[in-house]
Every structure is written in structure tokens, then in C-alpha cells.
Design a protein around this motif. Structure first.
Motif, mmCIF file in Angstrom:
data_model
loop_
_atom_site.group_PDB
_atom_site.id
_atom_site.type_symbol
_atom_site.label_atom_id
_atom_site.label_comp_id
_atom_site.label_asym_id
_atom_site.label_seq_id
_atom_site.Cartn_x
_atom_site.Cartn_y
_atom_site.Cartn_z
ATOM 1 N N LYS A 1 -2.809 -21.504 1.900
ATOM 2 C CA LYS A 1 -3.768 -21.158 0.865
ATOM 3 C C LYS A 1 -3.945 -19.646 0.812
ATOM 4 N N VAL A 2 -4.041 -19.127 -0.418
ATOM 5 C CA VAL A 2 -4.236 -17.693 -0.631
ATOM 6 C C VAL A 2 -5.525 -17.493 -1.413
ATOM 7 N N ARG A 3 -6.300 -16.479 -0.990
ATOM 8 C CA ARG A 3 -7.537 -16.153 -1.696
ATOM 9 C C ARG A 3 -7.570 -14.652 -1.950
ATOM 10 N N LEU A 4 -7.750 -14.263 -3.229
ATOM 11 C CA LEU A 4 -7.786 -12.858 -3.615
ATOM 12 C C LEU A 4 -9.188 -12.484 -4.086
ATOM 13 N N SER A 5 -9.737 -11.411 -3.542
ATOM 14 C CA SER A 5 -11.057 -10.901 -3.949
ATOM 15 C C SER A 5 -10.842 -9.605 -4.725
ATOM 16 N N ILE A 6 -10.385 -9.741 -5.950
ATOM 17 C CA ILE A 6 -9.993 -8.568 -6.749
ATOM 18 C C ILE A 6 -11.214 -7.750 -7.155
ATOM 19 N N LYS A 7 -12.262 -8.408 -7.644
ATOM 20 C CA LYS A 7 -13.455 -7.681 -8.075
ATOM 21 C C LYS A 7 -14.151 -7.012 -6.899
ATOM 22 N N THR A 8 -14.176 -7.685 -5.774
ATOM 23 C CA THR A 8 -14.793 -7.092 -4.584
ATOM 24 C C THR A 8 -14.070 -5.825 -4.158
ATOM 25 N N ALA A 9 -12.745 -5.839 -4.266
ATOM 26 C CA ALA A 9 -11.951 -4.696 -3.812
ATOM 27 C C ALA A 9 -11.938 -3.555 -4.817
ATOM 28 N N SER B 1 6.003 -8.544 6.082
ATOM 29 C CA SER B 1 5.906 -7.759 4.837
ATOM 30 C C SER B 1 4.480 -7.720 4.303
ATOM 31 N N ARG B 2 3.501 -7.866 5.169
ATOM 32 C CA ARG B 2 2.112 -7.961 4.713
ATOM 33 C C ARG B 2 1.661 -6.714 3.953
ATOM 34 N N ASN B 3 1.992 -5.557 4.452
ATOM 35 C CA ASN B 3 1.562 -4.320 3.786
ATOM 36 C C ASN B 3 2.178 -4.182 2.400
ATOM 37 N N ARG B 4 3.440 -4.587 2.252
ATOM 38 C CA ARG B 4 4.097 -4.500 0.947
ATOM 39 C C ARG B 4 3.435 -5.453 -0.050
ATOM 40 N N ILE B 5 3.061 -6.626 0.424
ATOM 41 C CA ILE B 5 2.392 -7.592 -0.450
ATOM 42 C C ILE B 5 1.014 -7.073 -0.850
ATOM 43 N N ASN B 6 0.265 -6.541 0.112
ATOM 44 C CA ASN B 6 -1.065 -5.992 -0.193
ATOM 45 C C ASN B 6 -0.977 -4.864 -1.209
ATOM 46 N N ASN B 7 -0.022 -3.967 -1.011
ATOM 47 C CA ASN B 7 0.109 -2.820 -1.904
ATOM 48 C C ASN B 7 0.467 -3.238 -3.330
ATOM 49 N N ALA B 8 1.194 -4.324 -3.455
ATOM 50 C CA ALA B 8 1.571 -4.786 -4.794
ATOM 51 C C ALA B 8 0.348 -5.164 -5.627
ATOM 52 N N PHE B 9 -0.739 -5.572 -4.950
ATOM 53 C CA PHE B 9 -1.950 -5.995 -5.664
ATOM 54 C C PHE B 9 -3.125 -5.049 -5.436
ATOM 55 N N LEU B 10 -2.871 -3.901 -4.798
ATOM 56 C CA LEU B 10 -3.909 -2.896 -4.526
ATOM 57 C C LEU B 10 -5.034 -3.483 -3.677
ATOM 58 N N SER C 1 -6.185 -5.379 0.407
ATOM 59 C CA SER C 1 -6.023 -5.224 1.848
ATOM 60 C C SER C 1 -6.021 -6.602 2.499
ATOM 61 N N ASP C 2 -5.904 -6.618 3.816
ATOM 62 C CA ASP C 2 -5.919 -7.896 4.526
ATOM 63 C C ASP C 2 -7.234 -8.640 4.328
ATOM 64 N N ALA C 3 -8.313 -7.877 4.083
ATOM 65 C CA ALA C 3 -9.630 -8.502 3.926
ATOM 66 C C ALA C 3 -9.837 -9.064 2.529
ATOM 67 N N THR C 4 -9.118 -8.537 1.543
ATOM 68 C CA THR C 4 -9.318 -8.983 0.160
ATOM 69 C C THR C 4 -8.142 -9.774 -0.385
ATOM 70 N N LEU D 1 -3.101 -14.680 10.562
ATOM 71 C CA LEU D 1 -3.941 -13.582 11.031
ATOM 72 C C LEU D 1 -3.463 -12.261 10.437
ATOM 73 N N PRO D 2 -4.404 -11.367 10.109
ATOM 74 C CA PRO D 2 -4.002 -10.046 9.599
ATOM 75 C C PRO D 2 -3.142 -9.319 10.616
ATOM 76 N N THR D 3 -2.185 -8.596 10.113
ATOM 77 C CA THR D 3 -1.306 -7.826 10.986
ATOM 78 C C THR D 3 -1.953 -6.500 11.325
ATOM 79 N N LEU D 4 -1.772 -6.090 12.563
ATOM 80 C CA LEU D 4 -2.268 -4.790 12.976
ATOM 81 C C LEU D 4 -1.288 -3.724 12.532
ATOM 82 N N ALA D 5 -1.840 -2.603 12.071
ATOM 83 C CA ALA D 5 -0.981 -1.500 11.638
ATOM 84 C C ALA D 5 -0.199 -0.958 12.821
#
Length: 217
Positions: free
Chosen positions: A29-37, A111-120, A122-125, A132-136
């Protein structure tokens, strides 16, 4: 024969899509918090954004399993909600079988960072529920740590040498000044003694003069 093969290839994605169900063994399951971010700059989730997500996941799968050429048709989504959450599964481009959940998780984490960047986001949104979120990765400094430590130690040693040299110079100057002052004081004492002696020689003792006068009479 060729028509049957072509028809089978066309129907395969549709048949595989029927297996995309919430809480399925190989589904995430994927959840995006676009307005929050993004606040006022939030974009609307539509088919184009959904396509971008499928393309990003296909890239992640290609990056992880390089022997298979994943495409957007291999990323199956279902149960999409207005609050931008949905489930997805991944099929193999070779035989349309489902990719195991563990392999999908490894691909997403890689590829978590690449996916996050595509939608502007983060791991939290942009949450992959269950992953689990990946550590930088730690930053790789331009200067090796050992060289930094060596420079600090060398700087401390040089500073200590400068301080010792400066203190020795100051002490020597003080000793010289003290010696000059003592010599000047000794010279002043000698001058006073000489002056006092000369003054005593010039005093006339009248006692002996008077005695001598009475004795002659």
C-alpha cells in the motif's frame, strides 16, 4: 496461431490486474500526503501522476533486477482513494507472474530517493506501508578523516611549540631586564657610597683643634 499469441499477450496484463487486491500476499500500500508536503503548491493526483508512479516503480525494478525490462504495464495498481492511497503489485515482464514482495521491497529501498524526488516528497509524505524508510548514505568527505585528525594534531603541536618559544623569549627578556635593573641599582649604591665618603673627608673636626690649643698653653 499468431493471432492467438497476440491476443494472449494483450489479455495477459488484464488477467494479471485482477490479482491486484488489498492485503494480497505480494501487494504493497502507498499513501501520498501531497497537500501536507507542498501546501498551496500541491499538484493534483491524476492519471498522469499515476503513470509517473508506475514509471518510477518500473525504473526501480529495472535497477534492482537488471535482467528484466520492466515497464509501466508491469506495475499494477488498485483500490485507489481520493486521499491518494492505493495498492500496487509488480509482475514479471517474462511471464507476467507476480514478483515476490521481498524483491519489490529491495527495489523500493534501493531507489527510494529517486522515487521521492519524482513527486517532490519525502519518506514521511510518500509512504510505502510496510517498507521502512531508508537512511541517507553518510556523506563522503573530500578530505579523509585520518588526514583531518593528523592536521589537528599537527596544529596543536605547532601551537605548543610557538607558545613555548614565546614564553622562553619573554622569560629571557625579563631576566635581562632584571639583570640591568640590578646593575643600575648596584651602580647607584656605589655612587652614593663614594659621595658619602667624599663628604665625610671634607668635615673639619673641631674637637681635636680645641684640645690642641689648651695643651699648648
Amino acid at each position: 496461431m499468431l493471432e492467438n499469441i497476440f491476443l494472449l499477450l494483450c489479455l495477459a496484463p488484464a488477467l494479471a490486474a485482477q490479482t491486484c487486491e488489498p492485503n494480497a500476499p505480494d501487494a504493497y500500500k502507498v499513501r501520498l500526503s501531497i497537500k501536507t508536503a507542498l501546501g498551496e503548491q500541491a499538484y493534483k493526483w491524476d492519471e498522469n501522476e499515476k503513470f509517473l508512479f508506475q514509471a518510477a516503480l518500473a525504473y526501480a525494478m529495472r535497477n534492482h533486477i537488471q535482467e528484466q525490462n520492466f515497464s509501466v504495464s508491469n506495475i499494477l495498481t488498485c483500490n485507489e482513494t481520493e486521499r491518494v492511497s492505493f495498492w500496487f503489485m509488480v509482475t514479471s515482464p517474462l511471464d507476467m507472474s507476480l514478483i515476490k514482495k521481498e524483491e519489490v521491497e529491495k527495489a523500493v529501498r534501493k531507489s527510494r530517493n529517486r522515487i521521492n524526488n519524482a513527486f517532490l516528497l519525502s519518506d514521511a509524505t510518500l509512504e510505502f506501508i510496510g517498507i521502512l524508510p531508508t537512511l541517507a548514505a553518510p556523506a563522503d568527505p573530500d578530505t579523509p578523516p585520518w588526514l583531518i585528525v593528523f592536521g589537528v594534531v599537527l596544529g596543536v603541536i605547532l601551537a605548543s611549540i610557538v607558545v613555548l618559544f614565546a614564553s622562553s623569549v619573554v622569560q629571557n627578556n625579563r631576566k635581562k631586564k632584571k639583570g640591568i635593573d640590578e646593575e643600575e641599582n648596584d651602580e647607584e649604591r656605589r655612587v652614593k657610597i663614594v659621595e658619602n665618603g667624599a663628604a665625610n673627608e671634607g668635615v673639619y673636626n673641631t674637637t681635636f683643634t680645641a684640645d690642641e690649643g689648651f695643651t699648648q698653653m
